[in-house]
Design an enzyme around this catalytic site. Structure first.
Site: not given
Ligand code: GDP
Length: 137
Positions: A9, A85, A91, A102, A112, A115
């Site tokens: 990212k 993962r 996350t 992370r 973070n 991806h």
């Molecule tokens: P991942 O699969 O661990 O990447 O998480 P998700 O698919 O749930 O979310 C996609 C991306 O959205 C995450 O990697 C973060 O960059 C962002 N994100 C997820 N949850 C939050 C949140 O609660 N707040 C904010 N600002 N960003 C979030």
């Protein structure tokens, strides 16, 4: 062998941590099948994260993902999707385990570092979103 899709990212690239994150991936046994550096528009980020369109953080996330260069890549190894993962960590970096990308590099739940696809179907969509067949031949 299984393929997964990953993004370094904008925060990772901005902080000069590209090489360090790639090294962790290679050390964990991933082969980089394809990689490229690009910048995406907010609209292109929205297309990639379409499943999150209704989430409160969607606007902020797509602004962040279009805020600077990223590296998109296809990684290969046995059990690549689940293993990436695991290597990424939670996350929210506050919840990420020691030894994960992370934990080491992420600054916040949004910025973070990395991806990784969460399932086979998602990996297929995400690889196809950024790579043409000839780039993976
Ligand atoms: P991942 O699969 O661990 O990447 O998480 P998700 O698919 O749930 O979310 C996609 C991306 O959205 C995450 O990697 C973060 O960059 C962002 N994100 C997820 N949850 C939050 C949140 O609660 N707040 C904010 N600002 N960003 C979030």
């Amino acid at each position: 062998m299984q393929r997964t899709f990953s993004i370094l990212k904008p925060d990772t690239v901005r902080k000069g941590q590209t090489g360090a994150v790639l090294a962790m991936m290679e050390a964990a046994g991933f082969r980089i099948a394809a990689i490229k550096k690009l910048s995406i528009s907010k609209q292109q980020a929205a297309g990639f994260y379409a499943v999150h369109a209704q989430r409160s953080f969607f606007d902020s996330l797509t602004t962040f993902m279009s805020s600077g260069p990223i590296f998109v890549m296809v990684l290969e190894k046995e059990n690549a999707i689940a293993d990436l993962r695991k290597l990424m960590g939670a996350t929210n970096p506050a919840n990420a385990e020691e030894g994960t990308i992370r934990k080491k590099f992420a600054g916040s739940i949004e910025e973070n570092a990395v991806h990784g696809s969460d399932a086979e179907e998602t990996a297929a969509f995400e690889i196809g979103y950024f790579f043409a067949g000839y780039e993976l031949a």
